[in-house]
Design a protein around this motif. Sequence first.
Motif, short mmCIF file in Angstrom:
data_model
loop_
_atom_site.label_atom_id
_atom_site.label_comp_id
_atom_site.label_asym_id
_atom_site.label_seq_id
_atom_site.Cartn_x
_atom_site.Cartn_y
_atom_site.Cartn_z
N SER A 340 24.23 30.81 -84.82
CA SER A 340 23.68 32.11 -84.45
C SER A 340 22.16 32.12 -84.62
O SER A 340 21.42 32.61 -83.78
N ASP A 341 21.69 31.56 -85.75
CA ASP A 341 20.25 31.54 -86.01
C ASP A 341 19.50 30.71 -84.97
O ASP A 341 18.34 30.99 -84.66
N LEU A 342 20.15 29.68 -84.47
CA LEU A 342 19.47 28.77 -83.54
C LEU A 342 19.44 29.30 -82.11
O LEU A 342 18.65 28.84 -81.29
N VAL A 348 19.47 26.72 -74.46
CA VAL A 348 19.29 25.53 -75.29
C VAL A 348 20.51 24.63 -75.08
O VAL A 348 21.64 25.12 -74.97
N PRO A 349 20.33 23.33 -74.96
CA PRO A 349 21.49 22.44 -74.78
C PRO A 349 22.37 22.46 -76.03
O PRO A 349 21.85 22.50 -77.16
N ILE A 350 23.68 22.43 -75.82
CA ILE A 350 24.61 22.43 -76.97
C ILE A 350 24.35 21.19 -77.82
O ILE A 350 24.41 21.24 -79.05
N LEU A 353 21.80 22.03 -80.25
CA LEU A 353 22.35 22.84 -81.34
C LEU A 353 23.02 21.95 -82.37
O LEU A 353 22.82 22.11 -83.58
N VAL A 354 23.81 20.99 -81.87
CA VAL A 354 24.54 20.08 -82.77
C VAL A 354 23.54 19.32 -83.63
O VAL A 354 23.70 19.20 -84.85
N ALA A 361 30.04 17.97 -83.88
CA ALA A 361 29.96 18.52 -82.52
C ALA A 361 31.13 19.44 -82.23
O ALA A 361 30.97 20.51 -81.64
N ALA A 362 32.34 19.04 -82.63
CA ALA A 362 33.53 19.83 -82.30
C ALA A 362 33.45 21.22 -82.94
O ALA A 362 33.91 22.21 -82.35
#
Lengths: 388, 388
Positions: A340-342, A348-350, A353-354, A361-362
Amino acid sequence: MGLVDAPIALCASWPAMTLNPRTLNPAERLDWLRLIRTENVGPITFYQLLARFGSAEAALAALPDIARGGGRTKALAIYPRGAAQREMTQIQEVGARLVAWGEPDYPPALAAIDDAPPLIAMKGRPHLFERSAIAVVGARNASANGRRFARDIAAQLGQHGLTLVSGLARGIDAAAHDGALATGTAAVLAGGIDKVYPPENRALHEQIAENGMLIAEMPIGTEPQARHFPRRNRIISGASVGVLVIEAAIRSGSLITARFALEQGRDVFAVPGSPLDPRCRGTNDLIRNGAILVETIDDVLRELTPALARPPSERMNDKPATAKMVPTAPELARARDLVSDLLSPDPVPIDELVRQCRLPAALVVTIVLEFELAGRIQRHPGNQVSLL
Amino acid sequence: MGLVDAPIALCASWPAMTLNPRTLNPAERLDWLRLIRTENVGPITFYQLLARFGSAEAALAALPDIARGGGRTKALAIYPRGAAQREMTQIQEVGARLVAWGEPDYPPALAAIDDAPPLIAMKGRPHLFERSAIAVVGARNASANGRRFARDIAAQLGQHGLTLVSGLARGIDAAAHDGALATGTAAVLAGGIDKVYPPENRALHEQIAENGMLIAEMPIGTEPQARHFPRRNRIISGASVGVLVIEAAIRSGSLITARFALEQGRDVFAVPGSPLDPRCRGTNDLIRNGAILVETIDDVLRELTPALARPPSERMNDKPATAKMVPTAPELARARDLVSDLLSPDPVPIDELVRQCRLPAALVVTIVLEFELAGRIQRHPGNQVSLL
């Protein structure tokens, strides 16, 4: 244990259906339709839910709790069974069929893209996609020369055993369909399977329904709107081994199709033109950025021949498999906060985020799924998400 | 010891003249003219003779013996002093000057190519080559749009401080010169400095003589012939940092200029066009093979800016230095046999001869020089030679 805390089992079994097609039974098809028509469920979410819960029926049952996990307060609008049944009936009434991802008639190349439509309405001759397909797209306000070129090269591509895919727009699209009517052409519609657009292409629309194939992802009865066209374009490129762009202005829809083609690992071909003609800016720009310059069909065949020599099964990019994992409730809560913060209104590419969360990742994919169902985020091409 | 057995001193001092220009005295200039006008002496042979004998005067004295060493039976036709003097006088009478390689007014970029003309006749404003030059060439039967594009981009290139080089042909060349008349343009003629060709460009020829620069390698009075054009084209590209081709058919002279540009390490730019116009086949083909696609001057400047930021001295490719060596007479005889056996009417790179002979490069170069002076071989682009 609430559903949001249920073990996550994102498995790799689903893409295997591409290689071993199976047919849904009527109840499954109805559940698939309800799931994909449900608020906030896009194709990627659909496949993740299916992978996690094993069936559309189980996913539908789990949806309200997942959405609540993502922070949604009002109830999720699940597509009613009756509405889905009516839609199925209407599709049959216009002579079309609803074909599911992984079924024998589903275009195999299209099945390989990440956000392949789980269901498409198809009307016409399904065998067209037993052959490889190539897309020819371009400007609506095409020049006479551009239309002639489109018609001629479409006919030649057909004679070389390729199915011609386009968007049934004015100009280049219409000329390309017209050139390939005799050999086989598929039109991907932006609206519902029953909607003729633009009106002047009615005769061509009917000819394609008769001798070729109409394809639509949107519900029957949907009038095509501006926002539908990019989604439609990803199907045009996705169903094809390559996209040939003939005349395209800067920032035109054809360039969106070309961008999808690149993201999907398809070849992009472009016809050059005079710098004095704004209709050639887009194609020249594609060439400048690495698209294959096309003057004759030989320029296309030279590039495609190696790809076509491989069996379709090898050409498929399997959707990435995600490892099984079982997060605890505190892990999920912490992951929700971190993700949420990111997130921001900028996509933004997932993957990013990872990387930044330093979480599996999952787990991040699960959180994104929850947020999507809660209507908090939006997906973008290139596996990107943004806060709504 | 005969002259053919004299120590070979192919030294690297000559190219340094590019960086430290000096001016020939009248006697040296006359000897240079006699040497380059002598039968079988081309530019590469000229520089090798100069490097080996230290001066054109000494080379002229040595020529008959070298030619005999290469197997020539009848006497070599050395260009007579009187003829050279007459040529100098005629050049002065038409208001031109004979400028030698390495002199201050000699175009610096041209000086850097392997087969730079040892002498060129120049008429006009020499300061033009204090600025970097760019060539714009193209079809003689150019379209109205092509001519307009050539004129406009030539004017813009001039406004950005570049001197415009072309070949004063009909069509694109003439339009490019015309566009750059105000900022500075140089025309490289295929015939002598006094020959207007084609006749309809007389007014432009005179305007360039007045405000720009005419350049000719061929003797004054030479009518331009088909075989002169490729030689002329290497000067157009050689004098420039890059070559922009606007409309060119397959197998046209403009593509020869583009090929020279590649061999000389110059940028090649090409304007795309419709596949339906045969005048665009050549430019489209250049783009397909890696030329920079040009729609606006920005496409040229973007590529040139880094090159132009370096001082001209750093942009020069020094001619390759060859190590000193002193072959014995038996070594020379054996080398002549080996090289002779390897030569055929098909052009072969001298590098390849060196590799196959397993002899020192300088020795092979000497043998090639002998054979060339004997009229037994012919030089080709890419440092290749063939048996005549």
